[in-house]
Enzyme design. Structure first.
Site, PDB file in Angstrom:
ATOM      1  N   GLU A 146     -10.856  -2.886   4.856  1.00 24.74           N
ATOM      2  CA  GLU A 146     -11.412  -3.775   3.814  1.00 24.74           C
ATOM      3  C   GLU A 146     -11.724  -5.174   4.600  1.00 24.74           C
ATOM      4  OE1 GLU A 146      -8.562  -4.578   0.723  1.00 24.74           O
ATOM      5  OE2 GLU A 146      -8.602  -2.507  -0.015  1.00 24.74           O
ATOM      6  N   GLU A 155      -7.887   4.288  -0.845  1.00 24.65           N
ATOM      7  CA  GLU A 155      -6.979   3.707  -1.794  1.00 24.65           C
ATOM      8  C   GLU A 155      -7.221   3.745  -3.259  1.00 24.65           C
ATOM      9  OE1 GLU A 155      -5.916  -0.472  -0.813  1.00 24.65           O
ATOM     10  OE2 GLU A 155      -5.565   0.072   1.240  1.00 24.65           O
TER      11      GLU A 155
HETATM   12  O1  IFM Z   1      -2.452  -3.874  -1.392  1.00 28.37           O
HETATM   13  C1  IFM Z   1      -3.540  -3.957  -1.068  1.00 28.37           C
HETATM   14  C2  IFM Z   1      -3.986  -3.240   0.261  1.00 28.37           C
HETATM   15  O2  IFM Z   1      -3.280  -3.708   1.215  1.00 28.37           O
HETATM   16  C3  IFM Z   1      -5.312  -3.144   0.266  1.00 28.37           C
HETATM   17  N1  IFM Z   1      -6.196  -2.973  -0.672  1.00 28.37           N
HETATM   18  C4  IFM Z   1      -5.730  -3.397  -1.952  1.00 28.37           C
HETATM   19  C5  IFM Z   1      -4.235  -3.395  -2.279  1.00 28.37           C
HETATM   20  C6  IFM Z   1      -3.942  -4.011  -3.699  1.00 28.37           C
HETATM   21  O3  IFM Z   1      -4.285  -5.260  -3.571  1.00 28.37           O
END
Ligand code: IFM
Length: 454
Positions: A163, A359
């Site tokens: 990210e 994710e």
């Molecule tokens: O916890 C975070 C993660 O580190 C990166 N993506 C989003 C998740 C939730 O906010």
């Protein structure tokens, strides 16, 4: 509703969010140690000093994954464990830890997916400018070479960055994440140097060749479809700007070798982009083998010329959450259909590469009931709806190869500290006891039958 054979069912975590042991075995300080220890930065003053203590409880966490039939684990390597200074000498104990982790996964038949950078930049590099400095991109490539040199023989999946939008805009643009700057100019420079670091890291790994495990190299982006809240031109323009800043600013350089012109124009008064040097975009667009997608929500936006205090104020936009919308404990709207929309767009406009959802998940106000159970039916509904949405995209031609639930464990949720629980396993922080939530058992069933029940 079946998924293809070999579909990679995983869970994900990140170093600073779960490891703890911040002063052990030669680890140096990261920007998140500094930030979380500064007063007022993180909710209730929480820090990652102990987190889920995974550094000391590795075996238990690996066994837990095996118990639930998890097929893959996405974890990140803490750069400050490998190079405490961010450059120079290698800390062998750091490499040994990740070697133990990877071997432990293999012993249990779990595929590792390694992320090289999930936000814990060594503090000494931040002291020299962090991601606003080109030097950090170069140091990142060197660090990548060290980790790849040590683990490429046993890790197939490599993710350079997690990210980069969050690192740039939340870390340097609006200051709610480490290192905590509020500067659009810095956010833009950080964006470029993160992407350059990704490209240089790709080249570094490719130059070292394939280890025989068919290494697959990629990057993870957090992406969100964007739409206007009202059917009027200023709001459509607002949606275009947010799409530009949040999605195209990362996708275009990686897949097309150029930055989106409209976004360069929009930010031209903030920065002259002189940090972009000849050849950088070619480096950034070095071919990758897969794209990691983190999906949490869509953005509904409207024009806000005053630029109120919001993540997208620099785009003169504000986010609108419709009254009565279903939301997670983060306040994020639940919109699984946005995942189908996003995956189809990537396939149509950008590439035909394999995609992994690296994710997806939700924070809820989980609690242990008097029977000692954590019944998180809403998380099951969330995950199931998103898996159906992913399946729909596959039916539309998207080459989706895997899905990683965020997260294996409740953990340190950055500026929100431990107040937000994303895990399929509950962590009782005072005792570090792990209590699998109902969703963990449900997920085990999904994995077991490689699909969802009708
Ligand atoms: O916890 C975070 C993660 O580190 C990166 N993506 C989003 C998740 C939730 O906010």
């Amino acid at each position: 509703m079946n998924f293809p054979e070999g579909f990679l069912w995983g869970t994900a975590t990140a170093s600073y969010q779960v490891e703890g042991a911040v002063n052990e075995d030669g680890r140096g300080p990261s920007i998140w140690d500094t930030f979380s220890h500064a007063p007022g930065r993180v909710y209730r003053g929480d820090t990652g000093d102990i987190a889920c203590d995974q550094y000391h409880r590795l075996k238990g966490d690996l066994d837990l994954m095996a118990e639930f039939g998890i097929k893959a684990y996405r974890f990140s390597v803490a750069w400050p464990r490998i190079q405490p200074e961010g450059s120079g000498p290698v800390n062998q104990k750091g490499l040994d830890y990740y070697r133990r982790l990877v071997e432990g996964l293999h012993e249990r038949g779990i595929e590792p997916m390694l992320t090289l950078y999930h936000w814990d930049l060594p503090q000494p590099l931040e002291d020299r400018g962090g991601w606003t400095s080109r030097e950090t991109s170069e140091r990142f490539a060197e660090y990548t070479g060290i980790v790849y040199g040590s683990l490429a023989d046993s890790v197939r999946f490599w993710v350079t960055l997690n990210e980069p939008w969050v690192s740039s805009w939340l870390g340097y643009g609006v200051g709610v994440h480490a290192p905590g700057y509020r500067s659009i100019s810095k956010a833009l420079a950080a964006t470029h140097h993160l992407l350059l670091g990704h490209g240089l890291a790709m080249q570094e790994m490719r130059s070292r060749g394939n280890s025989g495990v068919h290494n697959q190299l990629g990057i993870t982006l957090n992406l969100s479809p964007v739409r206007p809240s009202r059917d009027r031109e200023p709001d459509r323009e607002a949606a275009r700007r947010v799409d530009g800043q949040a999605n195209r600013l990362y996708l275009d350089p990686i897949f097309r070798g150029s930055y989106p012109e409209d976004i360069l124009d929009h930010y031209s008064s903030e920065n002259d982009f002189s940090f972009v040097r000849d050849g950088d975009l070619k480096t950034i667009s070095s071919p990758i083998d897969f794209l990691g997608v983190n999906y949490y929500m869509r953005h509904m936006v409207r024009e806000d010329a005053a630029g109120t205090d919001d993540v997208f104020s620099s785009a003169r936009v504000r986010v609108v959450i419709p009254h009565g919308a279903e939301k997670t404990a983060m306040g994020w709207p639940i919109e699984p259909e946005g995942l189908t929309e996003l995956l189809l767009r990537l396939d149509r406009e950008y590439m035909k590469l394999p995609i992994y959802i690296t994710e997806n998940g939700c924070a809820l106000n989980d609690y242990v009931d008097p029977e000692g159970c954590v019944n998180d039916e809403e998380r099951i509904a969330y995950l199931e709806a998103h898996l159906r949405a992913a399946h729909e995209a596959m039916a539309g031609g998207v080459d989706l190869r895997g899905y990683f639930a965020w997260s294996l464990l409740d953990n340190f949720e950055w500026a929100e500290g431990y107040s937000k629980r994303f895990g399929i396993v509950y962590v009782d922080y005072p005792t570090q006891r792990r209590i699998p939530k109902t969703s963990a058992r449900w997920y085990a069933g999904v994995i077991g039958r490689n699909g969802l029940e009708d």
